[in-house]
Structures are given as structure tokens and as C-alpha cells.
Motif scaffolding. Structure first.
Motif, PDB file in Angstrom:
ATOM      1  N   LEU A 229     -56.429 -11.868 -58.421  1.00  0.00           N
ATOM      2  CA  LEU A 229     -57.304 -12.921 -58.931  1.00  0.00           C
ATOM      3  C   LEU A 229     -56.915 -14.224 -58.247  1.00  0.00           C
ATOM      4  O   LEU A 229     -55.814 -14.743 -58.475  1.00  0.00           O
ATOM      5  CB  LEU A 229     -57.167 -13.051 -60.458  1.00  0.00           C
ATOM      6  CG  LEU A 229     -57.415 -11.780 -61.275  1.00  0.00           C
ATOM      7  CD1 LEU A 229     -57.239 -12.071 -62.761  1.00  0.00           C
ATOM      8  CD2 LEU A 229     -58.788 -11.203 -61.003  1.00  0.00           C
ATOM      9  N   ARG A 230     -57.795 -14.736 -57.430  1.00  0.00           N
ATOM     10  CA  ARG A 230     -57.524 -15.952 -56.677  1.00  0.00           C
ATOM     11  C   ARG A 230     -58.162 -17.152 -57.380  1.00  0.00           C
ATOM     12  O   ARG A 230     -59.354 -17.148 -57.678  1.00  0.00           O
ATOM     13  CB  ARG A 230     -58.065 -15.842 -55.255  1.00  0.00           C
ATOM     14  CG  ARG A 230     -57.356 -14.788 -54.407  1.00  0.00           C
ATOM     15  CD  ARG A 230     -57.948 -14.712 -53.027  1.00  0.00           C
ATOM     16  NE  ARG A 230     -57.285 -13.709 -52.202  1.00  0.00           N
ATOM     17  CZ  ARG A 230     -57.675 -13.362 -50.988  1.00  0.00           C
ATOM     18  NH1 ARG A 230     -58.751 -13.940 -50.451  1.00  0.00           N
ATOM     19  NH2 ARG A 230     -57.010 -12.444 -50.309  1.00  0.00           N
ATOM     20  N   ALA A 231     -57.353 -18.164 -57.616  1.00  0.00           N
ATOM     21  CA  ALA A 231     -57.853 -19.387 -58.239  1.00  0.00           C
ATOM     22  C   ALA A 231     -58.609 -20.206 -57.204  1.00  0.00           C
ATOM     23  O   ALA A 231     -58.114 -20.439 -56.091  1.00  0.00           O
ATOM     24  CB  ALA A 231     -56.699 -20.196 -58.814  1.00  0.00           C
ATOM     25  N   VAL A 232     -59.807 -20.658 -57.542  1.00  0.00           N
ATOM     26  CA  VAL A 232     -60.640 -21.463 -56.657  1.00  0.00           C
ATOM     27  C   VAL A 232     -60.944 -22.789 -57.352  1.00  0.00           C
ATOM     28  O   VAL A 232     -60.635 -22.981 -58.535  1.00  0.00           O
ATOM     29  CB  VAL A 232     -61.943 -20.729 -56.279  1.00  0.00           C
ATOM     30  CG1 VAL A 232     -61.636 -19.435 -55.553  1.00  0.00           C
ATOM     31  CG2 VAL A 232     -62.774 -20.443 -57.530  1.00  0.00           C
ATOM     32  N   GLY A 233     -61.541 -23.695 -56.611  1.00  0.00           N
ATOM     33  CA  GLY A 233     -61.854 -25.000 -57.157  1.00  0.00           C
ATOM     34  C   GLY A 233     -63.007 -24.966 -58.145  1.00  0.00           C
ATOM     35  O   GLY A 233     -63.611 -23.922 -58.412  1.00  0.00           O
ATOM     36  N   HIS A 234     -63.295 -26.141 -58.692  1.00  0.00           N
ATOM     37  CA  HIS A 234     -64.365 -26.244 -59.681  1.00  0.00           C
ATOM     38  C   HIS A 234     -65.703 -25.901 -59.040  1.00  0.00           C
ATOM     39  O   HIS A 234     -65.976 -26.258 -57.885  1.00  0.00           O
ATOM     40  CB  HIS A 234     -64.395 -27.658 -60.261  1.00  0.00           C
ATOM     41  CG  HIS A 234     -65.312 -27.805 -61.423  1.00  0.00           C
ATOM     42  ND1 HIS A 234     -65.133 -27.112 -62.599  1.00  0.00           N
ATOM     43  CD2 HIS A 234     -66.428 -28.557 -61.599  1.00  0.00           C
ATOM     44  CE1 HIS A 234     -66.092 -27.435 -63.455  1.00  0.00           C
ATOM     45  NE2 HIS A 234     -66.883 -28.315 -62.876  1.00  0.00           N
ATOM     46  N   ASP A 235     -66.562 -25.191 -59.788  1.00  0.00           N
ATOM     47  CA  ASP A 235     -67.872 -24.732 -59.322  1.00  0.00           C
ATOM     48  C   ASP A 235     -67.747 -23.783 -58.140  1.00  0.00           C
ATOM     49  O   ASP A 235     -68.669 -23.691 -57.305  1.00  0.00           O
ATOM     50  CB  ASP A 235     -68.764 -25.920 -58.943  1.00  0.00           C
ATOM     51  CG  ASP A 235     -69.144 -26.755 -60.152  1.00  0.00           C
ATOM     52  OD1 ASP A 235     -69.113 -26.207 -61.277  1.00  0.00           O
ATOM     53  OD2 ASP A 235     -69.451 -27.947 -59.987  1.00  0.00           O
ATOM     54  N   GLY A 236     -66.630 -23.075 -58.065  1.00  0.00           N
ATOM     55  CA  GLY A 236     -66.464 -22.103 -56.993  1.00  0.00           C
ATOM     56  C   GLY A 236     -67.204 -20.801 -57.246  1.00  0.00           C
ATOM     57  O   GLY A 236     -67.506 -20.068 -56.310  1.00  0.00           O
ATOM     58  N   GLY A 237     -67.468 -20.500 -58.514  1.00  0.00           N
ATOM     59  CA  GLY A 237     -68.207 -19.297 -58.849  1.00  0.00           C
ATOM     60  C   GLY A 237     -67.326 -18.055 -58.872  1.00  0.00           C
ATOM     61  O   GLY A 237     -66.141 -18.094 -58.544  1.00  0.00           O
ATOM     62  N   LEU A 238     -67.937 -16.953 -59.280  1.00  0.00           N
ATOM     63  CA  LEU A 238     -67.264 -15.658 -59.337  1.00  0.00           C
ATOM     64  C   LEU A 238     -67.696 -14.808 -58.153  1.00  0.00           C
ATOM     65  O   LEU A 238     -68.891 -14.640 -57.898  1.00  0.00           O
ATOM     66  CB  LEU A 238     -67.595 -14.930 -60.645  1.00  0.00           C
ATOM     67  CG  LEU A 238     -66.949 -15.469 -61.920  1.00  0.00           C
ATOM     68  CD1 LEU A 238     -67.474 -14.722 -63.130  1.00  0.00           C
ATOM     69  CD2 LEU A 238     -65.442 -15.350 -61.860  1.00  0.00           C
ATOM     70  N   ARG A 239     -66.715 -14.255 -57.462  1.00  0.00           N
ATOM     71  CA  ARG A 239     -66.996 -13.407 -56.310  1.00  0.00           C
ATOM     72  C   ARG A 239     -66.025 -12.231 -56.323  1.00  0.00           C
ATOM     73  O   ARG A 239     -64.930 -12.329 -56.861  1.00  0.00           O
ATOM     74  CB  ARG A 239     -66.841 -14.185 -54.999  1.00  0.00           C
ATOM     75  CG  ARG A 239     -67.813 -15.339 -54.845  1.00  0.00           C
ATOM     76  CD  ARG A 239     -67.576 -16.060 -53.527  1.00  0.00           C
ATOM     77  NE  ARG A 239     -68.469 -17.209 -53.375  1.00  0.00           N
ATOM     78  CZ  ARG A 239     -68.454 -18.013 -52.313  1.00  0.00           C
ATOM     79  NH1 ARG A 239     -67.585 -17.809 -51.332  1.00  0.00           N
ATOM     80  NH2 ARG A 239     -69.295 -19.031 -52.250  1.00  0.00           N
ATOM     81  N   GLY A 240     -66.442 -11.144 -55.670  1.00  0.00           N
ATOM     82  CA  GLY A 240     -65.558 -10.007 -55.520  1.00  0.00           C
ATOM     83  C   GLY A 240     -65.997  -8.819 -56.344  1.00  0.00           C
ATOM     84  O   GLY A 240     -67.202  -8.552 -56.511  1.00  0.00           O
TER      85      GLY A 240
END
Length: 305
Positions: A229-240
């Protein structure tokens, strides 16, 4: 004659495994404590608990009888079975607590006014003052579920082959609380209903970062499946991975990237994802461990730090 165990045995060595249980042990314990009465997991938990205190089977049966008697006495003396008024054991000289009696009376009235309906919405407990609770730790409110898989399983026994159905379900309240359930039954609808009931008991909490994401990258592993589970920035959305993203949606996490490797069947992905989320730490927990004070940038600028 039954003799007590030898107390002169070598003491058990304290290792890292005994001091800090692994996520697999925590999930296994959650399955035991959330199992239905009379199920295989419930019987295993009962047998292990009895073996810790009993020297022989007769002693274990005596402990069970005493435990059942204590439960019956406590149930008969509880305020739910006290129509006249709230009664509570009070030591000599202990002051009265009228607010406890009032709260018990309100709860008793709410319990009696529910009626005989078994609808989940009517049986959902409501808290009037929700401001006193952490919003990330609310298990109440709207709860949604989805069925991941329904499989046909069979077991060869002495009298023939027994066919049953196994269901896997996930659910959550979209506010930091979610769970999963696995159940078996003789028909698919019964298995699905039992799995959905288990999701409400086998729940986990995640303190989300800014109510949408994670503080750092997380890794979970089950069998040969590894979920990242990779943390992304705000409004990065869900992917994978689709199933991993669905689990994160029930937690209310909308900014994350899910990567899965290895044997990616539904059960391995669900277990590995929940194991990864069990290792999540909030910013406050990290600051407390490091002995630092947590300040946001705007306040630090005002204080000229």
C-alpha cells in the motif's frame, strides 16, 4: 490420582514472538473471539482456555459449570432484567450515583421500545453525543457490505462426501472502520448471511491521514501473496488491485496505490491487505514514539519556529 503439573520445569524463554505477537496470531485470535457459538473456532478457543487452568478434563468441566453458573447469576441481577428499578451492588459508605440510574433507565426504555423486529437498522445502536468520540473510531452509523466470493467446498468423510458453501464478505462504514468475514453453510444464502454477520464483529480501525490517506507505505504478506500500500498525496485517488481498492474504500481511504504480487486469489489478498493496515500508525503515534511535538506548518510559522 491426578497430580498437579511439575512446577520445577524450565521457565519459558521470552522471545520476540512471545512478547510481540505477529499479525497472523492477531488475526487468528480475532477469528477465535468473533466465531459463532458452537463453531469449530469457538470450540478450539474454549478448549485452549480450559487447558490453561485445568489439570484434567474433570477439572475443565467443573470450571465450565462454575462459569455458566456465574453468568446466569450475573444475567439475573442485571438491570435489563430489573423492571422495578436500577439495582447495583454498592459497598458500604459508597455514595449514590443518580446519573447512572438515569442512564440505565433511558437505556432500558430504548431497549424495551425496540419491539421484536430483527431489522439491522432498528438494532443499530445510536449515540446521541457523538462529539465525545473520535470520528475515526466510530463503528456506528451506516454500514455497507459486499460479497467477494462464494465457493463450493466438499469434504470426504466416512459416510460419504459432505458438500458445503463458503462465502467471503467485506464491509465497513467508510469512516475508518471495516472488517471481513468468512463463513460456511449448507446453502449459499446462509453462507453469505453468516459471512456478513461476521464482518460486523471482526472489525478493524485505521486512523487515516487527513481522513483520506495513509501516513507511510505499508506491506502485508499472507502465504505467497504480498500486498503493498503506497501512500500518495491528496486527491491522488485509488489505483491498483481492484479488491484491495475496494477494501480501502470501506475504510474511507481514497488516496492510495495498491500493488499485489504472488498468488493473488481473493482470500490471500484480503488477509494480506488487512495485515498491512494493522501496521498503520498515525502521525500522533509516530511523534509520541520519537519524542517529538507535532505541529503543523501554519502554526510553526506563527510561532516563528
Amino acid at each position: 490420582p491426578n497430580n498437579p503439573p511439575n512446577t520445577a520445569a524450565a521457565p519459558r524463554r521470552l522471545t520476540k514472538a512471545t512478547l510481540t505477537p505477529s499479525p497472523e496470531a492477531l488475526l487468528r485470535a480475532a477469528d477465535y473471539f468473533s466465531s459463532e457459538p458452537g463453531s469449530t473456532e469457538d470450540l478450539i478457543l474454549q478448549r485452549r482456555a480450559i487447558n490453561l487452568d485445568a489439570w484434567n478434563p474433570e477439572e475443565g468441566r467443573r470450571i465450565l459449570r462454575e462459569l455458566d453458573t456465574a453468568i446466569d447469576e450475573e444475567t439475573s441481577q442485571s438491570w435489563l432484567n430489573d423492571p422495578e428499578g436500577f439495582t447495583r451492588w454498592k459497598a458500604e459508605g459508597e455514595p449514590e450515583y443518580p446519573e447512572i440510574a438515569e442512564a440505565a433507565a433511558r437505556e432500558r426504555d430504548r431497549w424495551n421500545s425496540r419491539g421484536s423486529s430483527q431489522d439491522d437498522e432498528e438494532n443499530t445502536m445510536e449515540i446521541e453525543d457523538m462529539d465525545a468520540y473520535d470520528p475515526n473510531q466510530r463503528a456506528f452509523g451506516a454500514w455497507s457490505e459486499s460479497v467477494v466470493a462464494v465457493d463450493r467446498v466438499q469434504k470426504v468423510m466416512r459416510g460419504g462426501t459432505t458438500v458445503r458453501y463458503r462465502a467471503l464478505a467485506i464491509g465497513g462504514n467508510l469512516n475508518g472502520c471495516a472488517g471481513y468475514g468468512i463463513a460456511k453453510a449448507h446453502a449459499p444464502p446462509e453462507a453469505v448471511a453468516a459471512a456478513c454477520r461476521m464482518t460486523r464483529r471482526n472489525i478493524f480501525f485505521v486512523d487515516r491521514y487527513q481522513n483520506t490517506g495513509l501516513t507511510t507505505n505499508l506491506v502485508g504478506k499472507h502465504n505467497s501473496c504480498r500486498v503493498l500500500l503506497r501512500a500518495v498525496g491528496h486527491d491522488g485517488g485509488l489505483r491498483g488491485n481492484a479488491l484491495g481498492c475496494e477494501i480501502l474504500k470501506y475504510f474511507g481511504i481514497t488516496d492510495c496505490t495498491v500493488k499485489s504480487h504472488g498468488n493473488r486469489n481473493d482470500y490471500n489478498v484480503v488477509y494480506a491487505t488487512f495485515k498491512a493496515l494493522l501496521t498503520h500508525e498515525s502521525m500522533e503515534d509516530i511523534a509520541l514514539k520519537r519524542g517529538k511535538r507535532l505541529l503543523n506548518l501554519e502554526r510553526a510559522k506563527r510561532l516563528q519556529i
